[in-house]
Design an enzyme around this catalytic site. Sequence first.
Site, PDB file in Angstrom:
ATOM      1  N   ARG A   1       0.851  -1.183   0.000  1.00 59.94           N
ATOM      2  CA  ARG A   1       0.000   0.000   0.000  1.00 59.94           C
ATOM      3  C   ARG A   1       0.894   1.242   0.000  1.00 59.94           C
ATOM      4  O   ARG A   1       2.053   1.203   0.422  1.00 59.94           O
ATOM      5  CB  ARG A   1      -0.904   0.027   1.224  1.00 59.94           C
ATOM      6  CG  ARG A   1      -1.855  -1.164   1.346  1.00 59.94           C
ATOM      7  CD  ARG A   1      -2.736  -0.999   2.574  1.00 59.94           C
ATOM      8  NE  ARG A   1      -3.672  -2.105   2.728  1.00 59.94           N
ATOM      9  CZ  ARG A   1      -3.463  -3.173   3.492  1.00 59.94           C
ATOM     10  NH1 ARG A   1      -2.335  -3.261   4.178  1.00 59.94           N
ATOM     11  NH2 ARG A   1      -4.371  -4.122   3.587  1.00 59.94           N
TER      12      ARG A   1
ATOM     13  N   LYS B   1      -2.191  -1.721   8.473  1.00 57.83           N
ATOM     14  CA  LYS B   1      -3.415  -1.216   9.083  1.00 57.83           C
ATOM     15  C   LYS B   1      -3.631  -1.865  10.444  1.00 57.83           C
ATOM     16  O   LYS B   1      -3.238  -3.006  10.668  1.00 57.83           O
ATOM     17  CB  LYS B   1      -4.617  -1.514   8.182  1.00 57.83           C
ATOM     18  CG  LYS B   1      -4.656  -0.688   6.904  1.00 57.83           C
ATOM     19  CD  LYS B   1      -5.926  -0.991   6.132  1.00 57.83           C
ATOM     20  CE  LYS B   1      -6.053  -0.113   4.889  1.00 57.83           C
ATOM     21  NZ  LYS B   1      -7.301  -0.388   4.150  1.00 57.83           N
TER      22      LYS B   1
ATOM     23  N   HIS C   1      -2.462   2.132  -6.007  1.00 60.19           N
ATOM     24  CA  HIS C   1      -3.122   0.878  -5.649  1.00 60.19           C
ATOM     25  C   HIS C   1      -3.312  -0.047  -6.851  1.00 60.19           C
ATOM     26  O   HIS C   1      -3.557  -1.247  -6.681  1.00 60.19           O
ATOM     27  CB  HIS C   1      -4.477   1.171  -5.007  1.00 60.19           C
ATOM     28  CG  HIS C   1      -4.749   0.345  -3.790  1.00 60.19           C
ATOM     29  ND1 HIS C   1      -3.974   0.399  -2.651  1.00 60.19           N
ATOM     30  CD2 HIS C   1      -5.714  -0.574  -3.529  1.00 60.19           C
ATOM     31  CE1 HIS C   1      -4.457  -0.434  -1.754  1.00 60.19           C
ATOM     32  NE2 HIS C   1      -5.505  -1.049  -2.258  1.00 60.19           N
TER      33      HIS C   1
ATOM     34  N   ARG D   1      -1.066  -3.028  -6.787  1.00 57.60           N
ATOM     35  CA  ARG D   1      -1.508  -4.041  -5.831  1.00 57.60           C
ATOM     36  C   ARG D   1      -2.602  -4.902  -6.446  1.00 57.60           C
ATOM     37  O   ARG D   1      -2.570  -6.139  -6.367  1.00 57.60           O
ATOM     38  CB  ARG D   1      -2.016  -3.338  -4.573  1.00 57.60           C
ATOM     39  CG  ARG D   1      -2.444  -4.239  -3.430  1.00 57.60           C
ATOM     40  CD  ARG D   1      -2.810  -3.355  -2.226  1.00 57.60           C
ATOM     41  NE  ARG D   1      -3.392  -4.101  -1.133  1.00 57.60           N
ATOM     42  CZ  ARG D   1      -2.700  -4.697  -0.170  1.00 57.60           C
ATOM     43  NH1 ARG D   1      -1.379  -4.664  -0.199  1.00 57.60           N
ATOM     44  NH2 ARG D   1      -3.307  -5.338   0.814  1.00 57.60           N
TER      45      ARG D   1
ATOM     46  N   HIS E   1      -4.693  -9.070   4.164  1.00 54.04           N
ATOM     47  CA  HIS E   1      -6.111  -8.794   4.396  1.00 54.04           C
ATOM     48  C   HIS E   1      -6.550  -9.454   5.702  1.00 54.04           C
ATOM     49  O   HIS E   1      -6.198 -10.602   5.970  1.00 54.04           O
ATOM     50  CB  HIS E   1      -6.956  -9.341   3.251  1.00 54.04           C
ATOM     51  CG  HIS E   1      -6.844  -8.534   1.998  1.00 54.04           C
ATOM     52  ND1 HIS E   1      -7.208  -9.025   0.764  1.00 54.04           N
ATOM     53  CD2 HIS E   1      -6.400  -7.263   1.778  1.00 54.04           C
ATOM     54  CE1 HIS E   1      -6.994  -8.094  -0.160  1.00 54.04           C
ATOM     55  NE2 HIS E   1      -6.507  -7.017   0.438  1.00 54.04           N
TER      56      HIS E   1
ATOM     57  N   TYR F   1     -11.187 -10.182  -5.971  1.00 49.43           N
ATOM     58  CA  TYR F   1     -10.285 -10.539  -7.064  1.00 49.43           C
ATOM     59  C   TYR F   1     -10.782 -11.751  -7.842  1.00 49.43           C
ATOM     60  O   TYR F   1     -10.287 -12.030  -8.948  1.00 49.43           O
ATOM     61  CB  TYR F   1      -8.875 -10.801  -6.516  1.00 49.43           C
ATOM     62  CG  TYR F   1      -8.234  -9.566  -5.958  1.00 49.43           C
ATOM     63  CD1 TYR F   1      -7.792  -8.551  -6.805  1.00 49.43           C
ATOM     64  CD2 TYR F   1      -8.097  -9.384  -4.591  1.00 49.43           C
ATOM     65  CE1 TYR F   1      -7.220  -7.397  -6.303  1.00 49.43           C
ATOM     66  CE2 TYR F   1      -7.522  -8.233  -4.073  1.00 49.43           C
ATOM     67  CZ  TYR F   1      -7.094  -7.242  -4.937  1.00 49.43           C
ATOM     68  OH  TYR F   1      -6.537  -6.096  -4.436  1.00 49.43           O
TER      69      TYR F   1
END
Length: 508
Positions: A358, A382, A453, A456, A479, A488
Amino acid sequence: MNTSSNSPCRAHDGADHLALADAYLADNPGLSPGALSATRHFLKWAQARKVSVRDLNASDVGRFLRHRCRCGRYSPNQLRSPMYATYTRRFLRYLEETGMVDIPNNTARLGQHLEAFAKKLDTAGYSEVSRASLLSHAAHFAEWVLQQRVPVTAIGEGTIDQFAWHECRCGEMTKHGKTVLASHYKNRKRGARALVRHLIDEGLIPPNATDGVSAKDPRLIGFSEWLRSERGVTPETVRRYLNEVGRWLDSLGATPEDYDAAAIRSIVLDQAKERSQSSVRKTVTVLRAFLRFTIVQGACAPSLLHAVPSAVRRKLSTVPRTIPTAKIEEIIASCRTDTPVEIRDRAILLLLARLALRAGDIWQLRLADIDWRASRLRLHGKGRRDVMMPLPQDVGDALLAYIEDERPVVASDRVFLRVQAPFTPLRSSAEIAGIVSRVLSRGGFTDLPTGSHVFRHSLASAWLRGGADLDLIGAALRHSSRDTTAIYAKVDVGMLAEVAQPWPGDAS
């Protein structure tokens, strides 16, 4: 025709005022006739209104320029000239600098520190253009602070904001009496902040200036502290929340007691058409957080939280934007290594393309996060979850080339810095997207998805097409939920064709 008999001014200037004008001319031999005329006119006006020279200030200059002139040989048309106004303000500055005008003792006199500030800019390696711009706006800020009689203890982000937006009548940032276009508010802020930062570093003023994260509006100070202490959000999230609240706080009401459902709904529903869906969702999120804060403080009714409209976000409704793998390799190959900025940008691009990082991961990366012996990177993801990632050979080589050969030697331990003085870290993760855009532009690539992004998304999609399991992809992308990775599955058209059912009515 105006004569001395019908003039509100006396027929003759006082001897002290004549002497003062002569002293001004003696100290400034290159003074133009127009400047000398404005000086004598201003003194004559002040004498007629019994304003002592020691009591003159910026508001008196404004009154002088607006007065209905009947001052004998002087013309009202002169007062409408921007240059005449500049001459008058420069004379007032002369009176201030020579001590002929009383200035409160606590007023900040920043002009005396400009020379040291200029030397600091030289030492830091600023380019000639950047140095001139910063110094010019710093001098403008020093002039404005003096005119406004701002106390030393009051200088901070609020003062800088007021300076940035003021209608310039300072006599400093002018050319032929007209405001210079370069004095845009962003440039004003940049110069003022640089000077204030220098003065704080030297211990000349108290550290009241903000670091870009604190609340500029006094009404948001409590909200800012609540976000940090009670919600545990990062400084970057605090900054974004405060910027968002600043857009509509005045529309919400003067005080929390004035908040009502209509105003709350209007903030969400009456936004400009050009704002994206994600921007609207951010408004909803931040508005709810702000209302929760006011409710906790007991300042507004808890029922108002239910007035915030929901922002619709259909799950898995979008398809990730991707770039073909071959095209990504072309983009990487197009990255030259002739200049420091190109070497830095290539390292950033490889981190995006090879590790699917990211923008925030790259922005937060520090020198200590690189384990060269084990070829690993520590990422601060995150939710404050640190994770170790393998460092591919080409990415490591690009990082090493940048850090050893081109990265400036500064106190900051952030890996990626600006390539121009003062070599500070990138301001936010949003600058990574700008770097990607410039890389694509330098390589001549058009009609491609933009933003950081997209790399990614592209790498995750390539893994999926290569047969990788969604759970493995989710782990590589860090994730926290399998639902996040499920998006995806929609990019593998071949796999979707195998499970798609015939359309009703078609021949089997």
